[in-house]
Design a protein around this motif. Structure first.
Motif, PDB file in Angstrom:
ATOM      1  N   SER A 322     -17.452  23.140  54.134  1.00  0.00           N
ATOM      2  CA  SER A 322     -16.138  22.476  54.380  1.00  0.00           C
ATOM      3  C   SER A 322     -15.525  21.862  52.996  1.00  0.00           C
ATOM      4  O   SER A 322     -16.254  20.906  52.489  1.00  0.00           O
ATOM      5  CB  SER A 322     -16.175  21.877  55.680  1.00  0.00           C
ATOM      6  OG  SER A 322     -14.820  21.084  55.835  1.00  0.00           O
ATOM      7  N   VAL A 323     -14.414  22.131  52.745  1.00  0.00           N
ATOM      8  CA  VAL A 323     -13.977  21.376  51.629  1.00  0.00           C
ATOM      9  C   VAL A 323     -13.369  19.863  52.030  1.00  0.00           C
ATOM     10  O   VAL A 323     -13.375  18.990  51.028  1.00  0.00           O
ATOM     11  CB  VAL A 323     -12.583  22.092  51.061  1.00  0.00           C
ATOM     12  CG1 VAL A 323     -12.147  21.634  50.011  1.00  0.00           C
ATOM     13  CG2 VAL A 323     -13.016  23.761  50.714  1.00  0.00           C
ATOM     14  N   SER A 324     -13.144  19.856  53.183  1.00  0.00           N
ATOM     15  CA  SER A 324     -12.538  18.716  53.705  1.00  0.00           C
ATOM     16  C   SER A 324     -13.431  17.352  53.979  1.00  0.00           C
ATOM     17  O   SER A 324     -13.148  16.359  54.413  1.00  0.00           O
ATOM     18  CB  SER A 324     -11.553  18.882  54.793  1.00  0.00           C
ATOM     19  OG  SER A 324     -10.601  19.783  54.353  1.00  0.00           O
ATOM     20  N   GLY A 344     -15.949  33.119  39.214  1.00  0.00           N
ATOM     21  CA  GLY A 344     -16.103  32.625  40.575  1.00  0.00           C
ATOM     22  C   GLY A 344     -15.230  33.062  41.507  1.00  0.00           C
ATOM     23  O   GLY A 344     -14.069  33.368  41.518  1.00  0.00           O
ATOM     24  N   ASN A 345     -15.554  32.902  42.855  1.00  0.00           N
ATOM     25  CA  ASN A 345     -14.776  33.435  43.994  1.00  0.00           C
ATOM     26  C   ASN A 345     -14.099  32.311  44.749  1.00  0.00           C
ATOM     27  O   ASN A 345     -13.516  32.955  45.753  1.00  0.00           O
ATOM     28  CB  ASN A 345     -15.969  34.008  44.941  1.00  0.00           C
ATOM     29  CG  ASN A 345     -16.795  33.185  45.596  1.00  0.00           C
ATOM     30  OD1 ASN A 345     -16.840  31.894  45.504  1.00  0.00           O
ATOM     31  ND2 ASN A 345     -17.653  33.519  46.482  1.00  0.00           N
ATOM     32  N   ALA A 346     -14.014  30.967  44.092  1.00  0.00           N
ATOM     33  CA  ALA A 346     -13.139  30.155  44.770  1.00  0.00           C
ATOM     34  C   ALA A 346     -11.702  30.475  44.508  1.00  0.00           C
ATOM     35  O   ALA A 346     -11.186  30.831  43.386  1.00  0.00           O
ATOM     36  CB  ALA A 346     -13.638  28.727  44.431  1.00  0.00           C
ATOM     37  N   GLY A 347     -10.656  30.425  45.514  1.00  0.00           N
ATOM     38  CA  GLY A 347      -9.301  30.840  45.385  1.00  0.00           C
ATOM     39  C   GLY A 347      -8.706  29.609  44.880  1.00  0.00           C
ATOM     40  O   GLY A 347      -9.132  28.300  44.722  1.00  0.00           O
ATOM     41  N   ARG A 348      -7.512  29.821  44.460  1.00  0.00           N
ATOM     42  CA  ARG A 348      -6.557  28.977  43.748  1.00  0.00           C
ATOM     43  C   ARG A 348      -6.152  27.812  45.024  1.00  0.00           C
ATOM     44  O   ARG A 348      -5.678  28.518  46.117  1.00  0.00           O
ATOM     45  CB  ARG A 348      -5.418  29.275  43.259  1.00  0.00           C
ATOM     46  CG  ARG A 348      -5.521  30.146  41.886  1.00  0.00           C
ATOM     47  CD  ARG A 348      -4.042  30.477  41.198  1.00  0.00           C
ATOM     48  NE  ARG A 348      -3.452  31.559  42.097  1.00  0.00           N
ATOM     49  CZ  ARG A 348      -2.052  31.111  42.706  1.00  0.00           C
ATOM     50  NH1 ARG A 348      -1.779  29.777  42.359  1.00  0.00           N
ATOM     51  NH2 ARG A 348      -1.315  31.711  43.335  1.00  0.00           N
ATOM     52  N   ASP A 349      -5.842  26.655  44.546  1.00  0.00           N
ATOM     53  CA  ASP A 349      -5.298  25.577  45.691  1.00  0.00           C
ATOM     54  C   ASP A 349      -5.866  25.526  46.786  1.00  0.00           C
ATOM     55  O   ASP A 349      -5.366  25.747  47.744  1.00  0.00           O
ATOM     56  CB  ASP A 349      -3.771  26.142  45.408  1.00  0.00           C
ATOM     57  CG  ASP A 349      -3.209  26.221  44.265  1.00  0.00           C
ATOM     58  OD1 ASP A 349      -3.359  25.217  43.667  1.00  0.00           O
ATOM     59  OD2 ASP A 349      -2.053  26.834  43.988  1.00  0.00           O
ATOM     60  N   THR A 350      -7.098  25.502  46.933  1.00  0.00           N
ATOM     61  CA  THR A 350      -7.955  25.554  48.177  1.00  0.00           C
ATOM     62  C   THR A 350      -8.585  23.958  48.481  1.00  0.00           C
ATOM     63  O   THR A 350      -8.841  23.887  49.633  1.00  0.00           O
ATOM     64  CB  THR A 350      -9.283  26.284  48.089  1.00  0.00           C
ATOM     65  OG1 THR A 350      -9.981  25.834  47.071  1.00  0.00           O
ATOM     66  CG2 THR A 350      -8.927  27.812  48.150  1.00  0.00           C
ATOM     67  N   ILE A 351      -8.202  23.058  47.709  1.00  0.00           N
ATOM     68  CA  ILE A 351      -8.473  21.835  47.774  1.00  0.00           C
ATOM     69  C   ILE A 351      -7.071  21.055  48.368  1.00  0.00           C
ATOM     70  O   ILE A 351      -6.159  20.972  47.678  1.00  0.00           O
ATOM     71  CB  ILE A 351      -8.985  20.980  46.696  1.00  0.00           C
ATOM     72  CG1 ILE A 351     -10.252  21.604  46.094  1.00  0.00           C
ATOM     73  CG2 ILE A 351      -9.374  19.458  46.653  1.00  0.00           C
ATOM     74  CD1 ILE A 351     -10.932  21.143  44.631  1.00  0.00           C
ATOM     75  N   PRO A 352      -7.286  20.552  49.606  1.00  0.00           N
ATOM     76  CA  PRO A 352      -6.004  19.621  50.184  1.00  0.00           C
ATOM     77  C   PRO A 352      -5.696  18.593  49.246  1.00  0.00           C
ATOM     78  O   PRO A 352      -6.308  17.973  48.454  1.00  0.00           O
ATOM     79  CB  PRO A 352      -6.669  19.101  51.226  1.00  0.00           C
ATOM     80  CG  PRO A 352      -7.687  19.913  51.883  1.00  0.00           C
ATOM     81  CD  PRO A 352      -8.340  20.384  50.590  1.00  0.00           C
ATOM     82  N   GLY A 353      -4.277  18.521  48.902  1.00  0.00           N
ATOM     83  CA  GLY A 353      -3.508  17.534  48.199  1.00  0.00           C
ATOM     84  C   GLY A 353      -3.749  16.339  49.113  1.00  0.00           C
ATOM     85  O   GLY A 353      -4.106  15.822  50.069  1.00  0.00           O
ATOM     86  N   ILE A 354      -3.454  15.109  48.034  1.00  0.00           N
ATOM     87  CA  ILE A 354      -3.366  13.548  48.649  1.00  0.00           C
ATOM     88  C   ILE A 354      -2.051  13.058  48.914  1.00  0.00           C
ATOM     89  O   ILE A 354      -1.295  13.411  48.067  1.00  0.00           O
ATOM     90  CB  ILE A 354      -4.154  12.685  47.449  1.00  0.00           C
ATOM     91  CG1 ILE A 354      -5.428  13.307  47.007  1.00  0.00           C
ATOM     92  CG2 ILE A 354      -4.098  11.315  48.126  1.00  0.00           C
ATOM     93  CD1 ILE A 354      -6.086  12.704  45.846  1.00  0.00           C
ATOM     94  N   ALA A 355      -2.106  12.652  50.036  1.00  0.00           N
ATOM     95  CA  ALA A 355      -0.729  12.114  50.664  1.00  0.00           C
ATOM     96  C   ALA A 355      -0.183  10.949  49.716  1.00  0.00           C
ATOM     97  O   ALA A 355      -1.012  10.158  49.371  1.00  0.00           O
ATOM     98  CB  ALA A 355      -0.887  11.805  52.189  1.00  0.00           C
ATOM     99  N   ASN A 356       1.278  10.978  49.693  1.00  0.00           N
ATOM    100  CA  ASN A 356       2.046   9.935  48.864  1.00  0.00           C
ATOM    101  C   ASN A 356       2.840   9.354  49.693  1.00  0.00           C
ATOM    102  O   ASN A 356       3.498   9.834  50.670  1.00  0.00           O
ATOM    103  CB  ASN A 356       2.582  10.720  47.739  1.00  0.00           C
ATOM    104  CG  ASN A 356       1.634  10.818  46.421  1.00  0.00           C
ATOM    105  OD1 ASN A 356       1.123  10.330  45.770  1.00  0.00           O
ATOM    106  ND2 ASN A 356       1.006  12.166  46.596  1.00  0.00           N
TER     107      ASN A 356
END
Length: 400
Positions: A322-324, A344-356
């Motif tokens: 799990s990324v999260s 690498g098989n990891a997709g683009r933009d799969t890490i959730p962003g940080i709230a601001n």
């Protein structure tokens, strides 16, 4: 477009990226403009507004439009005119033993080497966006306006950059230059118009018009953006001709966005007299509050583990974890460096962003000196609560 000798230079690239040739207008089936012209850039626009009931302050609006990128041909011509044989860039080095001279400073180019660094598909089509929107607005209690909107956008024929002149997977680093797919040709960027994007958003807006010293606008947006044209780091497609592998959340995807504009004025009016009333009258507090979810990140690796000579940011390998989860901004165990000779098989933009979260505030009052002159006392703050926003994190798996 007219440049030196009235010509530009482009590369003729085979669909499977197995051959390339330098061409001038009219050669190898290319038109005089090097790019097939598209004369069907029809851009219709339509909008309607409807008030269903005469006795109620309800308005329904809807619209649709098509918007083309009409200036793209000029930018492409500007890049093509800077290509050989009309524009040549070389490097010359000198030493005490081999000083530079006018003769040695302009070495001859190899006749069998294609040194172009940029090419464009001759069937390139200008990108366009279809935008559509629908909304229902109601006014109530005289000063309040509530509105619910749906906005959509579809991008078609978007630019996708590729680096087709690559070595086979797993080529040893020292042999990459000697194993290029297209020999006697350097690395070049190939611009195609095969990208697509989609954006959908729901907006809720509550507005209080200025009354009794108070006004505000509350706007909440729930949206999602997907594309296959926002290549990682502004680079090129990782696997040539595999655009499907690039489809992912857009780097600008921001699922939740709340924005509040506020303005509050002292309720002391001119009917009240006295020293205290004079001191409190006319002061205003205003500002903007913004709370958003973050934009996503991509797990990358340094170097070129694929051995193909790729010069962009390569993607990492997903482990399936799990990324999260975890205690950090993301679970670092969810990614590893890919095996040598593989992508690498990891997709683009799969890490959730940080709230601001951000807040600006102003406190001010205007004092009248006479009929023509005023003086204003004002205090502005861009972060009165001293809140820290983290906008960037290191997502390179094998960085030190």
């Amino acid at each position: 477009y007219t440049e030196k000798n009235g010509q530009l230079s482009n590369l003729s690239v085979a669909p499977d990226f197995t051959s390339v040739a330098q061409v001038l207008p009219g050669q190898l089936g290319y038109p005089s403009s090097l790019i097939q012209a598209d004369h069907k850039l029809f851009s219709p626009r339509i909008g309607i507004a409807w008030k269903p009931w005469k006795s109620k302050q309800v308005v329904v609006r809807s619209g649709y439009g098509v918007y083309y990128n009409g200036g793209v041909y000029g930018s492409l011509a500007g890049r093509l005119v800077g290509q050989p044989p009309f524009a040549v860039t070389t490097q010359a080095f000198q030493s005490t033993a081999t000083p530079l001279s006018l003769e040695s400073g302009f070495p001859l180019q190899q006749s069998d080497l294609i040194a172009n660094t940029f090419a464009v598909d001759k069937n390139y089509k200008p990108g366009y966006a279809q935008n559509w929107t629908s909304s229902i607005q109601e006014t109530f209690a005289r000063s309040y306006v509530f509105e619910i909107d749906y906005n959509g956008a579809k991008g078609t024929h978007l630019d996708v950059l590729q680096l087709p002149n690559r070595s086979p997977l797993g080529t040893p680093q020292l042999q990459v230059q000697n194993s290029l797919r297209i020999p006697n040709t350097g690395e070049f960027t190939y611009d195609t118009s095969v990208g697509n994007s989609i954006y959908n958003a729901m907006q809720l807006r509550l507005t209080r018009r200025f009354a009794r010293g108070t006004s505000f606008t509350l706007l909440y947006t729930f949206s999602k953006a997907i594309d296959d044209s926002s290549t990682l780091g502004g680079g090129a497609v990782l696997i040539p001709n595999d655009i499907r592998a690039e489809r992912a959340l857009s780097p600008t995807d921001q699922r939740h966005n709340l924005r509040v504009n506020y303005n509050y004025q002292s309720p002391i009016n001119n009917t009240k007299t006295g020293l205290m009333a004079d001191l409190l009258r006319g002061w205003t507090v205003a500002g903007v509050l913004t709370a958003t979810s973050g934009t996503p990140f991509t797990a990358t690796v340094t170097g070129d583990p694929s051995g193909t000579g790729y010069t962009g940011s390569s993607r990492a390998e997903a482990t399936g974890a799990s990324v999260s989860s975890g205690s950090g901004f993301f679970n670092t165990a969810a990614f590893v460096a890919p095996a040598l000779g593989t992508f690498g098989n990891a997709g683009r933009d799969t890490i959730p962003g940080i709230a601001n979260f951000s807040l600006t505030a102003s406190f001010f009052r205007s004092f009248r000196i006479d009929d023509k002159r005023r003086i204003e006392f004002r205090i502005d703050s861009t972060n009165p609560i001293n809140h820290v926003n983290i906008t960037q994190i290191n997502t390179t798996v094998n960085s030190i």
